[in-house]
Design an enzyme around this catalytic site. Structure first.
Site, PDB file in Angstrom:
ATOM      1  CB  CYS A  60     -90.905 -13.043 -28.512  1.00 46.76           C
ATOM      2  SG  CYS A  60     -89.920 -12.663 -27.161  1.00 46.76           S
ATOM      3  CB  ILE A  69     -87.782 -13.466 -20.349  1.00 48.90           C
ATOM      4  CG1 ILE A  69     -88.541 -12.659 -19.267  1.00 48.90           C
ATOM      5  CG2 ILE A  69     -87.441 -14.813 -19.659  1.00 48.90           C
ATOM      6  CD1 ILE A  69     -87.934 -12.491 -17.895  1.00 48.90           C
ATOM      7  CG  ASN A 107     -90.671  -9.394 -20.560  1.00 45.16           C
ATOM      8  OD1 ASN A 107     -89.891 -10.394 -21.040  1.00 45.16           O
ATOM      9  ND2 ASN A 107     -91.710  -8.974 -21.015  1.00 45.16           N
ATOM     10  N   GLY A 128     -98.413  -4.117 -19.347  1.00 44.08           N
ATOM     11  CA  GLY A 128     -99.090  -3.703 -18.078  1.00 44.08           C
ATOM     12  C   GLY A 128    -100.058  -2.408 -18.593  1.00 44.08           C
TER      13      GLY A 128
HETATM   14  C1  LIG Z   1     -92.167 -11.371 -17.793  1.00 47.25           C
HETATM   15  C2  LIG Z   1     -92.920 -11.575 -19.150  1.00 47.25           C
HETATM   16  C3  LIG Z   1     -92.652 -12.709 -20.145  1.00 47.25           C
HETATM   17  C4  LIG Z   1     -93.412 -12.915 -21.037  1.00 47.25           C
HETATM   18  N1  LIG Z   1     -93.178 -13.978 -21.906  1.00 47.25           N
HETATM   19  C5  LIG Z   1     -94.107 -14.252 -22.827  1.00 47.25           C
HETATM   20  C6  LIG Z   1     -93.702 -15.533 -23.943  1.00 47.25           C
HETATM   21  O1  LIG Z   1     -93.032 -16.407 -23.515  1.00 47.25           O
HETATM   22  N2  LIG Z   1     -94.512 -15.544 -24.891  1.00 47.25           N
HETATM   23  C7  LIG Z   1     -95.472 -14.822 -25.416  1.00 47.25           C
HETATM   24  O2  LIG Z   1     -95.991 -14.951 -26.193  1.00 47.25           O
HETATM   25  N3  LIG Z   1     -95.638 -13.553 -24.686  1.00 47.25           N
HETATM   26  C8  LIG Z   1     -94.957 -13.419 -23.510  1.00 47.25           C
HETATM   27  N4  LIG Z   1     -95.327 -12.286 -22.692  1.00 47.25           N
HETATM   28  C9  LIG Z   1     -96.222 -11.083 -23.205  1.00 47.25           C
HETATM   29  C10 LIG Z   1     -97.669 -11.641 -22.600  1.00 47.25           C
HETATM   30  O3  LIG Z   1     -98.118 -12.758 -22.985  1.00 47.25           O
HETATM   31  C11 LIG Z   1     -98.529 -10.476 -22.944  1.00 47.25           C
HETATM   32  O4  LIG Z   1     -98.951 -10.531 -24.516  1.00 47.25           O
HETATM   33  C12 LIG Z   1     -98.148  -8.952 -22.821  1.00 47.25           C
HETATM   34  O5  LIG Z   1     -97.478  -8.665 -21.578  1.00 47.25           O
HETATM   35  C13 LIG Z   1     -99.248  -7.965 -22.986  1.00 47.25           C
HETATM   36  O6  LIG Z   1    -100.297  -8.316 -21.649  1.00 47.25           O
HETATM   37  P1  LIG Z   1    -100.278  -7.662 -20.272  1.00 47.25           P
HETATM   38  O7  LIG Z   1     -99.846  -6.172 -20.355  1.00 47.25           O
HETATM   39  O8  LIG Z   1    -101.506  -8.189 -19.550  1.00 47.25           O
HETATM   40  O9  LIG Z   1     -98.816  -8.149 -19.641  1.00 47.25           O
HETATM   41  C14 LIG Z   1     -94.456 -11.827 -21.639  1.00 47.25           C
HETATM   42  C15 LIG Z   1     -94.831 -11.049 -20.900  1.00 47.25           C
HETATM   43  C16 LIG Z   1     -94.090 -10.608 -19.729  1.00 47.25           C
HETATM   44  C17 LIG Z   1     -94.354  -9.394 -18.668  1.00 47.25           C
END
Ligand SMILES: Cc1cc2nc3c(=O)[nH]c(=O)nc-3n(C[C@H](O)[C@H](O)[C@H](O)COP(=O)(O)O)c2cc1C
Length: 314
Positions: free
Chosen positions: A132, A72, A70, A228
């Site tokens: 980020c 975003i 992503n 993921g």
């Molecule tokens: C689509 C998307 C948007 C995200 N937006 C943010 C965000 O706005 N702020 C943030 O701190 N982390 C953001 N993250 C990171 C997640 O909070 C998390 O730290 C990261 O995806 C790892 O965890 P996961 O593998 O369970 O997704 C985002 C992740 C994804 C996939």
């Protein structure tokens, strides 16, 4: 046996250790008809900035073999709209609300945001998103196209930022760390020394996919953040390394898709966990994992989460 399922992180009281990760659960109202939101341990809201941001140009997401990319670019309505329209809805849910903040203009913006949030009683904690990978200091310019460094890629910058925010708020402060670094423990230590009450890790890992027919990036900004299952072993390793070095609690995340994944994070040293990408597949997974952890603790006669955290036998 009824295991003790509560987690205390400074003043933040969680009735269970499962939190939804920032950016993957919107401002929660989108999920109210499909998830029993009251059951969640806590909600970290999508990162906000002082001013509204349109985010990066599309395409902004794509699937990868074991996860997703992503970029975003921190699309959000800005703090004013958040406080007026999103926070009242979040407040009604009745679980701790952790507000994630970031800056597009430098450390002063973090300080200004924290000052505003400090006055609001229903905010349980502030998460500093200094990790980020999809924004630069230049609003709207993807990091892949400029040479900016993230705050969480430098221990001195991390210390200075957390220290500055610490001075303007008594709220529980959580610092979210980037895996895009050689030694994450240096950054975690800097956050702790500066007064952070916890660290959360990991944010996404800088990555790239190419469309071979178009011979172009799959994500418009080029470099994006990988999340993921693919990143889970890296995240578990980083939690374990940070756990050896610091005393403040760790909120572990990165590829948690089921109860077994969550337990790995606790054994590595997490006091609580957050679920991100899995929400896109099954938003009910949070509640399933809450029940699953409870069952694991009962089966293994683990009295409280404290006995699970860092329980890895070496
Ligand atoms: C689509 C998307 C948007 C995200 N937006 C943010 C965000 O706005 N702020 C943030 O701190 N982390 C953001 N993250 C990171 C997640 O909070 C998390 O730290 C990261 O995806 C790892 O965890 P996961 O593998 O369970 O997704 C985002 C992740 C994804 C996939």
């Amino acid at each position: 046996m009824k295991p003790n399922f509560c987690v205390n992180i400074d003043k933040l009281r969680l009735k269970n250790p499962v939190i939804v990760a920032s950016g993957t659960f919107g401002y929660a109202e989108e999920f109210k008809d499909i998830v029993d939101l009251k059951k969640l341990g806590g909600i970290v809201s999508k990162t906000i900035t002082l001013n509204p941001r349109k985010g990066n140009p599309p395409p902004r997401t794509c699937e990868t073999p074991a996860g997703m990319l992503n970029s975003i670019g921190l699309e959000n309505p800005g703090v004013k709209v958040f406080l007026k329209e999103k926070l009242p809805v979040l407040k009604k849910i009745g679980v701790p609300i952790i507000v994630s903040i970031a800056s597009e203009s430098g450390p002063e913006e973090f300080v200004s945001l924290a000052k505003q949030l400090d006055k609001i009683a229903c905010i349980a904690a502030i998460e500093l998103n200094i990790s980020c990978p999809n924004v630069s200091r230049l609003a709207g310019v993807p990091v892949s196209r400029c040479a900016d460094k993230l705050i969480s890629q430098d221990a001195d910058s991390t210390y200075a930022l957390v220290n500055a925010v610490r001075k303007v708020t008594k709220k529980t402060l959580i610092t979210k760390l980037s895996p895009n670094i050689t030694d994450i423990t240096e950054i975690a230590s800097a956050a702790q020394t500066a007064g952070s009450n916890a660290v959360s890790l990991i944010n996404t890992i800088a990555a790239m996919s190419i469309d071979i027919e178009k011979k172009s990036f799959k994500i418009a900004s080029g470099v994006a953040g990988l999340s993921g299952p693919a990143i889970k072993p890296i995240a578990v390793r980083m939690v374990w390394e940070v756990y050896q070095k610091i005393k403040i609690p760790i909120i572990g995340m990165g590829g948690i898709m089921n109860t077994a994944d969550a337990i790995e994070f606790f054994l590595a040293g997490s006091s609580a966990i957050a679920i991100g990408t899995a929400n896109f597949i099954n938003p009910g997974i949070n509640v399933e994992i809450i029940d699953g952890i409870k069952k694991y603790m009962i089966k293994n006669k683990i009295k409280g989460l404290k006995n699970l955290t860092g329980g890895l036998i070496i």
